[in-house]
Scaffold this active site. Structure first.
Site, PDB file in Angstrom:
ATOM      1  N   CYS A   1      10.834  -3.388   9.907  1.00 28.65           N
ATOM      2  CA  CYS A   1       9.980  -2.813  10.648  1.00 28.65           C
ATOM      3  C   CYS A   1       8.662  -3.401  10.908  1.00 28.65           C
ATOM      4  CB  CYS A   1       9.805  -1.349  10.424  1.00 28.65           C
ATOM      5  SG  CYS A   1      11.379  -0.281  10.611  1.00 28.65           S
TER       6      CYS A   1
ATOM      7  N   GLN B   1      -5.949  -7.900  -6.383  1.00 30.14           N
ATOM      8  CA  GLN B   1      -5.905  -8.698  -5.229  1.00 30.14           C
ATOM      9  C   GLN B   1      -7.028  -9.328  -4.849  1.00 30.14           C
ATOM     10  OE1 GLN B   1      -4.941  -5.641  -4.946  1.00 30.14           O
ATOM     11  NE2 GLN B   1      -6.150  -5.246  -3.171  1.00 30.14           N
TER      12      GLN B   1
ATOM     13  N   CYS C   1       8.995   3.460   4.306  1.00 28.20           N
ATOM     14  CA  CYS C   1       8.524   2.883   5.575  1.00 28.20           C
ATOM     15  C   CYS C   1       8.330   3.872   6.625  1.00 28.20           C
ATOM     16  CB  CYS C   1       9.942   2.105   5.943  1.00 28.20           C
ATOM     17  SG  CYS C   1       9.560   1.469   7.688  1.00 28.20           S
TER      18      CYS C   1
ATOM     19  N   ASP D   1      -7.670  -2.441 -11.505  1.00 32.12           N
ATOM     20  CA  ASP D   1      -7.116  -2.035 -10.048  1.00 32.12           C
ATOM     21  C   ASP D   1      -7.512  -2.934  -8.943  1.00 32.12           C
ATOM     22  OD1 ASP D   1      -5.144  -0.533  -8.596  1.00 32.12           O
ATOM     23  OD2 ASP D   1      -6.401   1.341  -8.423  1.00 32.12           O
ATOM     24  N   GLU D   2      -6.744  -2.790  -8.057  1.00 31.72           N
ATOM     25  CA  GLU D   2      -7.036  -3.585  -6.705  1.00 31.72           C
ATOM     26  C   GLU D   2      -7.221  -5.126  -7.000  1.00 31.72           C
ATOM     27  OE1 GLU D   2      -6.418  -2.422  -3.764  1.00 31.72           O
ATOM     28  OE2 GLU D   2      -6.543  -0.341  -3.995  1.00 31.72           O
TER      29      GLU D   2
ATOM     30  N   CYS E   1      10.974   3.942   9.641  1.00 35.75           N
ATOM     31  CA  CYS E   1      12.460   4.213   9.588  1.00 35.75           C
ATOM     32  C   CYS E   1      12.714   4.976   8.239  1.00 35.75           C
ATOM     33  CB  CYS E   1      13.134   2.875   9.655  1.00 35.75           C
ATOM     34  SG  CYS E   1      13.143   1.838   8.135  1.00 35.75           S
TER      35      CYS E   1
ATOM     36  N   MET F   1       0.796  -1.232   0.053  1.00 33.07           N
ATOM     37  CA  MET F   1       0.042   0.141   0.001  1.00 33.07           C
ATOM     38  C   MET F   1       0.952   1.329  -0.135  1.00 33.07           C
ATOM     39  SD  MET F   1      -2.962  -1.016   2.628  1.00 33.07           S
ATOM     40  CE  MET F   1      -3.984   0.632   2.250  1.00 33.07           C
TER      41      MET F   1
ATOM     42  N   LYS G   1       0.949   2.385  -6.731  1.00 29.77           N
ATOM     43  CA  LYS G   1       0.466   1.566  -7.893  1.00 29.77           C
ATOM     44  C   LYS G   1      -0.596   2.292  -8.812  1.00 29.77           C
ATOM     45  CE  LYS G   1      -0.765  -1.539  -4.895  1.00 29.77           C
ATOM     46  NZ  LYS G   1      -0.266  -0.998  -3.730  1.00 29.77           N
TER      47      LYS G   1
ATOM     48  N   CYS H   1       8.950  -1.450   6.104  1.00 26.20           N
ATOM     49  CA  CYS H   1      10.036  -2.356   5.355  1.00 26.20           C
ATOM     50  C   CYS H   1      10.213  -3.631   6.128  1.00 26.20           C
ATOM     51  CB  CYS H   1      11.441  -1.596   5.594  1.00 26.20           C
ATOM     52  SG  CYS H   1      12.036  -1.655   7.118  1.00 26.20           S
TER      53      CYS H   1
HETATM   54  P1  ADP Z   1      -1.225   2.480  -3.974  1.00 27.42           P
HETATM   55  O1  ADP Z   1      -2.087   2.330  -5.148  1.00 27.42           O
HETATM   56  O2  ADP Z   1       0.060   1.743  -4.306  1.00 27.42           O
HETATM   57  O3  ADP Z   1      -1.785   2.273  -2.698  1.00 27.42           O
HETATM   58  P2  ADP Z   1      -1.247   5.392  -4.407  1.00 27.42           P
HETATM   59  O4  ADP Z   1      -0.975   5.362  -5.923  1.00 27.42           O
HETATM   60  O5  ADP Z   1      -2.587   5.407  -4.301  1.00 27.42           O
HETATM   61  O6  ADP Z   1      -0.614   3.990  -3.822  1.00 27.42           O
HETATM   62  O7  ADP Z   1      -0.548   6.732  -3.538  1.00 27.42           O
HETATM   63  C1  ADP Z   1       0.775   6.760  -3.887  1.00 27.42           C
HETATM   64  C2  ADP Z   1       0.849   8.183  -3.193  1.00 27.42           C
HETATM   65  O8  ADP Z   1       0.676   7.835  -1.707  1.00 27.42           O
HETATM   66  C3  ADP Z   1       2.515   8.712  -3.014  1.00 27.42           C
HETATM   67  O9  ADP Z   1       2.614   9.311  -4.454  1.00 27.42           O
HETATM   68  C4  ADP Z   1       2.405   9.606  -1.987  1.00 27.42           C
HETATM   69  O10 ADP Z   1       2.082  10.752  -2.050  1.00 27.42           O
HETATM   70  C5  ADP Z   1       1.530   8.969  -0.784  1.00 27.42           C
HETATM   71  N1  ADP Z   1       2.054   8.237   0.165  1.00 27.42           N
HETATM   72  C6  ADP Z   1       1.503   8.290   1.594  1.00 27.42           C
HETATM   73  N2  ADP Z   1       2.336   7.499   2.137  1.00 27.42           N
HETATM   74  C7  ADP Z   1       3.158   7.051   1.636  1.00 27.42           C
HETATM   75  C8  ADP Z   1       4.436   6.205   1.831  1.00 27.42           C
HETATM   76  N3  ADP Z   1       4.691   5.460   3.135  1.00 27.42           N
HETATM   77  N4  ADP Z   1       5.394   6.021   1.040  1.00 27.42           N
HETATM   78  C9  ADP Z   1       5.179   6.488  -0.307  1.00 27.42           C
HETATM   79  N5  ADP Z   1       3.856   7.110  -0.839  1.00 27.42           N
HETATM   80  C10 ADP Z   1       3.279   7.626   0.079  1.00 27.42           C
HETATM   81 MG    MG Z   2      -4.199   1.904  -5.048  1.00 32.86          MG
END
Ligand code: ADP
Ligand code: MG
Length: 210
Positions: free
Chosen positions: A188, A99, A153, A96-97, A156, A25, A29, A185
């Site tokens: 952690c 899984q 992460c 999307d999603e 850390c 997450m 993605k 990570c």
């Molecule tokens: P996913 O679909 O993989 O869950 P999203 O594309 O919805 O991810 O969101 C990515 C965005 O989330 C990043 O560009 C950033 O703005 C935000 N974000 C919030 N927390 C984090 C994190 N711990 N690491 C990286 N991005 C993060």
């Molecule tokens: Mg997503």
């Protein structure tokens, strides 16, 4: 070679493929999926976007990133539904999603790609216990292209590959984001955090099997 050769060449020109975007997450993605879809639009190719109805975090009719970029989509209950609804002139299918879909996911993606379409799939590769999620391993194996993204992460600042669940909520599916999960990570990440304190819950990984 004659006609047979021509046929093979033609099939080559019309062959589809499967691209998978995976990671934990917050790894971006959905953002990466949206980036690719914008290019598809610039190329004026017809695209259809799907997600499971289960993913009701923000909005049923859109795929949405944590940074609030969004695209219209069709929410569906079963992945097989895609085969019935895609229109003749559609060139790209995005999911999307992924899984959360059932065991038919790899077969359905293969069928669409075999029809000559480009299939772009985004989804979690692991669940909150760090186990391979649903049909994602099978899909990764048959895909032509795989991108494995990392997040930051939240403990850390390192390279996060895991989705840490922070809630003890005993619901069948705990779909959430900021408050319920955070990126961690390998060092952690603590899959036992939830198990020690939780009331009995059906792990999110079981949903795909139902
Ligand atoms: P996913 O679909 O993989 O869950 P999203 O594309 O919805 O991810 O969101 C990515 C965005 O989330 C990043 O560009 C950033 O703005 C935000 N974000 C919030 N927390 C984090 C994190 N711990 N690491 C990286 N991005 C993060
Ligand atoms: Mg997503």
């Amino acid at each position: 070679v004659g006609d047979g050769g021509k046929m093979i060449l033609q099939q080559g020109c019309h062959s589809g493929w499967i691209e998978v975007i995976c990671g934990p997450m917050f790894s971006g993605k959905t953002e990466e999926l949206i980036r690719r879809l914008k290019l598809v639009q610039i190329a004026k190719q017809r695209v259809e976007i799907f997600k499971p109805v289960l993913d009701n975090r923000y909005d049923e009719k859109h795929i949405m990133s944590h940074s609030e970029q969004k695209f219209n989509c069709q929410p569906i209950e079963k992945i097989q539904h895609v085969l019935e609804v895609i229109k003749d002139n559609t060139r790209v299918v995005a999911i999307d999603e992924a899984q959360f879909f059932g065991k038919e996911l790899p077969d359905v993606c293969n069928r669409i790609a075999n029809r000559g379409l480009r299939v772009i799939v985004a989804g979690l590769d692991q669940d909150y216990l760090g186990k391979p999620f649903g049909q994602m391993p099978q899909l990764l194996a048959v895909a032509e292209s795989v991108l494995k993204l990392k997040a930051v992460c939240m403990s850390c600042g390192g390279m996060a590959t895991q989705s840490q669940r922070l809630t003890t909520q005993g619901e069948t599916v705990v779909v959430g984001s900021g408050e319920t999960y955070e990126a961690r990570c390998r060092a952690c990440f603590d899959p036992d955090l939830i198990v020690e304190n939780a009331v009995p819950a059906i792990p999110i990984a079981k949903i795909a099997e139902q």
